[in-house]
Design an enzyme around this catalytic site. Structure first.
Site, PDB file in Angstrom:
ATOM      1  N   SER A 133       8.072 -11.772  -2.633  1.00 61.57           N
ATOM      2  CA  SER A 133       7.327 -10.525  -2.690  1.00 61.57           C
ATOM      3  C   SER A 133       7.993  -9.562  -3.653  1.00 61.57           C
ATOM      4  O   SER A 133       9.221  -9.567  -3.790  1.00 61.57           O
ATOM      5  CB  SER A 133       7.278  -9.913  -1.279  1.00 61.57           C
ATOM      6  OG  SER A 133       6.504  -8.743  -1.293  1.00 61.57           O
ATOM      7  N   GLY A 149       8.010   1.422   3.967  1.00 59.05           N
ATOM      8  CA  GLY A 149       6.721   2.046   4.283  1.00 59.05           C
ATOM      9  C   GLY A 149       5.614   1.582   3.356  1.00 59.05           C
ATOM     10  O   GLY A 149       4.550   2.198   3.284  1.00 59.05           O
ATOM     11  N   LEU A 150       5.841   0.473   2.645  1.00 56.66           N
ATOM     12  CA  LEU A 150       4.856   0.023   1.660  1.00 56.66           C
ATOM     13  C   LEU A 150       4.035  -1.178   2.153  1.00 56.66           C
ATOM     14  O   LEU A 150       3.379  -1.859   1.363  1.00 56.66           O
ATOM     15  CB  LEU A 150       5.548  -0.312   0.332  1.00 56.66           C
ATOM     16  CG  LEU A 150       6.345   0.842  -0.294  1.00 56.66           C
ATOM     17  CD1 LEU A 150       7.050   0.393  -1.562  1.00 56.66           C
ATOM     18  CD2 LEU A 150       5.438   2.037  -0.608  1.00 56.66           C
ATOM     19  N   GLY A 151       4.093  -1.429   3.439  1.00 56.16           N
ATOM     20  CA  GLY A 151       3.226  -2.444   4.037  1.00 56.16           C
ATOM     21  C   GLY A 151       3.577  -3.869   3.663  1.00 56.16           C
ATOM     22  O   GLY A 151       2.689  -4.716   3.534  1.00 56.16           O
ATOM     23  N   GLY A 207      10.563  -2.672   4.420  1.00 57.46           N
ATOM     24  CA  GLY A 207      10.982  -1.539   5.244  1.00 57.46           C
ATOM     25  C   GLY A 207      10.954  -0.211   4.513  1.00 57.46           C
ATOM     26  O   GLY A 207      11.655   0.724   4.886  1.00 57.46           O
ATOM     27  N   ASP A 236      -2.635  -1.081   7.313  1.00 55.45           N
ATOM     28  CA  ASP A 236      -1.938  -1.827   6.253  1.00 55.45           C
ATOM     29  C   ASP A 236      -2.620  -3.159   5.952  1.00 55.45           C
ATOM     30  O   ASP A 236      -2.810  -3.511   4.788  1.00 55.45           O
ATOM     31  CB  ASP A 236      -0.476  -2.088   6.652  1.00 55.45           C
ATOM     32  CG  ASP A 236       0.365  -0.822   6.582  1.00 55.45           C
ATOM     33  OD1 ASP A 236      -0.214   0.259   6.396  1.00 55.45           O
ATOM     34  OD2 ASP A 236       1.600  -0.929   6.714  1.00 55.45           O
ATOM     35  N   LYS A 274       0.819  -1.223   0.000  1.00 54.09           N
ATOM     36  CA  LYS A 274       0.000   0.000   0.000  1.00 54.09           C
ATOM     37  C   LYS A 274       0.860   1.283   0.000  1.00 54.09           C
ATOM     38  O   LYS A 274       2.047   1.239   0.351  1.00 54.09           O
ATOM     39  CB  LYS A 274      -0.920   0.022   1.234  1.00 54.09           C
ATOM     40  CG  LYS A 274      -0.154   0.178   2.573  1.00 54.09           C
ATOM     41  CD  LYS A 274      -0.213   1.566   3.148  1.00 54.09           C
ATOM     42  CE  LYS A 274       0.962   2.135   3.826  1.00 54.09           C
ATOM     43  NZ  LYS A 274       1.802   1.616   4.776  1.00 54.09           N
ATOM     44  N   GLU A 278       0.280  -9.193  12.274  1.00 54.55           N
ATOM     45  CA  GLU A 278       0.915  -7.872  12.347  1.00 54.55           C
ATOM     46  C   GLU A 278       1.273  -7.517  13.793  1.00 54.55           C
ATOM     47  O   GLU A 278       2.292  -6.870  14.048  1.00 54.55           O
ATOM     48  CB  GLU A 278      -0.041  -6.805  11.790  1.00 54.55           C
ATOM     49  CG  GLU A 278       0.021  -6.659  10.285  1.00 54.55           C
ATOM     50  CD  GLU A 278       1.233  -5.856   9.833  1.00 54.55           C
ATOM     51  OE1 GLU A 278       2.305  -6.458   9.689  1.00 54.55           O
ATOM     52  OE2 GLU A 278       1.103  -4.649   9.627  1.00 54.55           O
TER      53      GLU A 278
HETATM   54  N1  LIG Z   1       8.945 -10.158   1.940  1.00 50.27           N
HETATM   55  C1  LIG Z   1       8.973 -10.542   3.223  1.00 50.27           C
HETATM   56  N2  LIG Z   1       9.239 -11.835   3.523  1.00 50.27           N
HETATM   57  C2  LIG Z   1       9.265 -12.244   4.799  1.00 50.27           C
HETATM   58  N3  LIG Z   1       9.045 -11.452   5.865  1.00 50.27           N
HETATM   59  C3  LIG Z   1       8.784 -10.155   5.630  1.00 50.27           C
HETATM   60  C4  LIG Z   1       8.734  -9.636   4.306  1.00 50.27           C
HETATM   61  N4  LIG Z   1       8.441  -8.310   4.395  1.00 50.27           N
HETATM   62  C5  LIG Z   1       8.341  -8.009   5.710  1.00 50.27           C
HETATM   63  N5  LIG Z   1       8.550  -9.113   6.447  1.00 50.27           N
HETATM   64  C6  LIG Z   1       8.532  -9.213   7.909  1.00 50.27           C
HETATM   65  O1  LIG Z   1       7.989  -8.005   8.422  1.00 50.27           O
HETATM   66  C7  LIG Z   1       8.891  -7.409   9.348  1.00 50.27           C
HETATM   67  C8  LIG Z   1       8.665  -5.921   9.372  1.00 50.27           C
HETATM   68  O2  LIG Z   1       8.982  -5.341   8.163  1.00 50.27           O
HETATM   69  P1  LIG Z   1       9.238  -3.765   8.107  1.00 50.27           P
HETATM   70  O3  LIG Z   1       8.475  -3.051   9.136  1.00 50.27           O
HETATM   71  O4  LIG Z   1      10.688  -3.483   8.031  1.00 50.27           O
HETATM   72  O5  LIG Z   1       8.703  -3.497   6.697  1.00 50.27           O
HETATM   73  P2  LIG Z   1       7.334  -3.050   6.145  1.00 50.27           P
HETATM   74  O6  LIG Z   1       6.214  -3.831   6.685  1.00 50.27           O
HETATM   75  O7  LIG Z   1       7.575  -3.061   4.685  1.00 50.27           O
HETATM   76  O8  LIG Z   1       7.292  -1.553   6.610  1.00 50.27           O
HETATM   77  P3  LIG Z   1       6.060  -0.633   6.911  1.00 50.27           P
HETATM   78  O9  LIG Z   1       5.283  -1.292   7.995  1.00 50.27           O
HETATM   79  O10 LIG Z   1       6.726   0.638   7.327  1.00 50.27           O
HETATM   80  O11 LIG Z   1       5.278  -0.507   5.647  1.00 50.27           O
HETATM   81  C9  LIG Z   1      10.240  -7.887   8.882  1.00 50.27           C
HETATM   82  O12 LIG Z   1      11.146  -7.855   9.991  1.00 50.27           O
HETATM   83  C10 LIG Z   1       9.937  -9.318   8.470  1.00 50.27           C
HETATM   84  O13 LIG Z   1       9.864 -10.142   9.622  1.00 50.27           O
END
Ligand SMILES: Nc1ncnc2c1ncn2[C@@H]1O[C@H](COP(=O)(O)OP(=O)(O)OP(=O)(O)O)[C@@H](O)[C@H]1O
Ligand SMILES: C[C@@](O)(CCO)CC(=O)[O-]
Length: 455
Positions: A152, A159-161, A157, A219, A20, A208
């Site tokens: 994916s 900010g795209l959920g 990390g 998200d 997102k 989450e």
């Molecule tokens: N593609 C992925 N594969 C496996 N685990 C993931 C993946 N993306 C995120 N995660 C899990 O989610 C955790 C949190 O991710 P992080 O908050 O850095 O990223 P995000 O969800 O993209 O960020 P945001 O919440 O700011 O949008 C990671 O530490 C990991 O455990």
């Protein structure tokens, strides 16, 4: 190969859920103003393979983070999860984690990636905790063995959920495996689709809670529902997250500064400004609130999602995007790299640009004007890439959670093609994943079905 031993009763299947962006209202959202987030066409894809009855193991194969761990099903703490006072069902409404259950999972989650540096291991432990909490809550000790392979196209990390989309995939897969979801089907009554999306969403929120600690729920809701949602904090009460079911699919350029940012630092910056210049800051936050309300009025107006409606209103929406960015600059949460993006895009006049999320780095979005020349876009993309920006051509208002059951494509005139686990694991980058299994990439491919909110 393990895949060959799949039971014919449970075919290999795939689920997918989007990432997102925040389209309007970040930062003002902290002060109880509404914000609008929309699903984008970057997605997570989870391939689920059932093992033969004799293989009593569950394997997490999360390729993007290099997590590859196998648990013996019989050694997991089922007894703790199955206690009558603790037992949760697929329809249960869980909005907080149970410390006793978390404690029971801990040694199993901490068994992953023992040889890796602590920083990387923490990421793995977080993903493993989310998975185990959901698996032990929704599955049973009699469960057959499975392999969950995840890839994916959403950068992590940024900010795209991405974590929410992973949790939506896990929740949907587990609910499908215990046969508690019907459809998605074009003739599915709207109330039934609504209930099922909400069920997926609720359990994704539990995931989450394991990965993020204190998520707002925005998200996972936008990832499960697709299209867009309005999010509003409400003082000490729970925030409201309302799906916007009529958000059209709009082409979008998403540009990553590749400059790391901390949400907390940016939120603190605004808090500091507000402490020193209260009235001024309030009027900026109110301005953002007003423009989000104006966008909402537009989006929910009759016919907005029709072709006519879009061409009539795109200019209005674009102007609001531009103004929203100006307010965020005034709040001090932009960054020279974000301003450089805006400058390069503005010179080409292809669309309206704003930073998205917390700012201070992270990503910017450009909503395309109608009829932009492909050569202009390509030239811009070259210039951006030359300055070290990462570009994603994506779609705003993408579909929410979807399933490909079984994981076979039937292509017109070309017969059917089973998704091979090895090919999925090794598809090169986001482009390779999308070419192999991408949602909406090969429009003539039958198979993917999406739960859609109509109400
Ligand atoms: N593609 C992925 N594969 C496996 N685990 C993931 C993946 N993306 C995120 N995660 C899990 O989610 C955790 C949190 O991710 P992080 O908050 O850095 O990223 P995000 O969800 O993209 O960020 P945001 O919440 O700011 O949008 C990671 O530490 C990991 O455990
Ligand atoms: C900056 C902010 O508004 C959005 C960050 O993605 C923070 C928040 O709402 O929690």
């Amino acid at each position: 190969m393990e895949r060959k031993s799949s039971s014919p009763m449970a075919p290999t299947f795939m689920v997918s859920a989007p990432g997102k962006v925040i389209v309007f209202g970040e930062h003002a959202a902290v002060y109880d103003k509404p914000a609008i987030a929309a699903a984008i066409s970057l997605r997570s894809y989870l391939l689920v393979t059932t093992l033969s009855k004799s293989q009593r193991t569950v394997k997490l194969n999360f390729r993007d983070i290099g997590l590859d761990h196998t648990w013996k099903i019989d050694t997991l703490p089922w007894d703790v999860f199955q206690q009558p006072i603790k037992k949760k069902f697929y329809y249960s409404l869980v909005d907080s984690l149970d410390p006793e259950l978390l404690e029971a999972i801990k040694p199993h989650a901490e068994a992953v990636s023992k040889d890796l540096p602590e920083k990387q291991r923490k990421i793995h432990i977080r993903s493993a905790t989310a998975f185990l909490y959901l698996f032990l809550s929704l599955s049973s000790p009699e469960s057959p063995g499975f392999i969950y392979t995840l890839r994916s196209t959403i950068p992590i990390g940024a900010g795209l959920g991405s974590s929410a989309s992973v949790c939506v995939c896990l929740s949907a897969a587990l609910l499908l495996q215990i046969r508690t979801l019907a459809g998605p089907h074009p003739d599915q009554p709207p109330e039934e689709a609504e209930t099922q999306i909400e069920r997926i969403n609720r359990w994704a929120f539990v995931g989450e809670l394991c990965t993020h600690g204190d998520p707002s729920g925005i998200d996972n809701t936008v990832s499960a529902s697709g299209k867009a949602v309005v999010y509003q904090r409400n003082g000490a009460n729970a925030p409201t997250v309302t799906p916007l079911t009529k958000f059209p699919k709009l082409p979008l350029l998403l540009i990553d500064t590749q400059h790391a940012r901390s949400t907390a630092t940016q939120v603190d910056k605004v808090r500091g400004l507000r402490a020193n210049h209260e009235q001024l800051t309030e009027s900026i936050l109110n301005g953002i609130g007003q423009l989000t309300a104006s966008a909402l009025k537009l989006i929910t107006s009759p016919g907005f999602d029709s072709r006519d409606g879009i061409s009539r209103t795109l200019d209005h929406l674009g102007t609001l995007i531009r103004v929203n960015h100006g307010f965020l600059v005034s709040l001090g949460v932009s960054h020279p790299r974000l301003e450089r993006i805006r400058e390069l895009v503005d010179y080409t006049d292809i669309g309206w640009t704003k930073l998205t999320g917390a700012g201070g780095g992270g990503c910017a979005i450009t909503l395309f004007k109608p009829d932009v020349r492909e050569e202009t876009v390509q030239e811009l993309e070259r210039d951006l890439a030359a300055e070290g920006f990462r570009i994603y051509e994506t779609v705003l208002g993408a579909d929410g959670v979807g399933v490909l059951w079984p994981a076979v494509f039937r292509t017109e005139g070309e017969g059917s093609e089973e998704i091979d686990q090895e090919k999925f694991e090794n598809a090169p980058g986001a482009k390779g994943i999308e070419e192999l299994v991408g949602v909406g990439v090969h429009e003539n491919r039958e198979g993917w079905k999406f739960w859609t909110r109509y109400i």
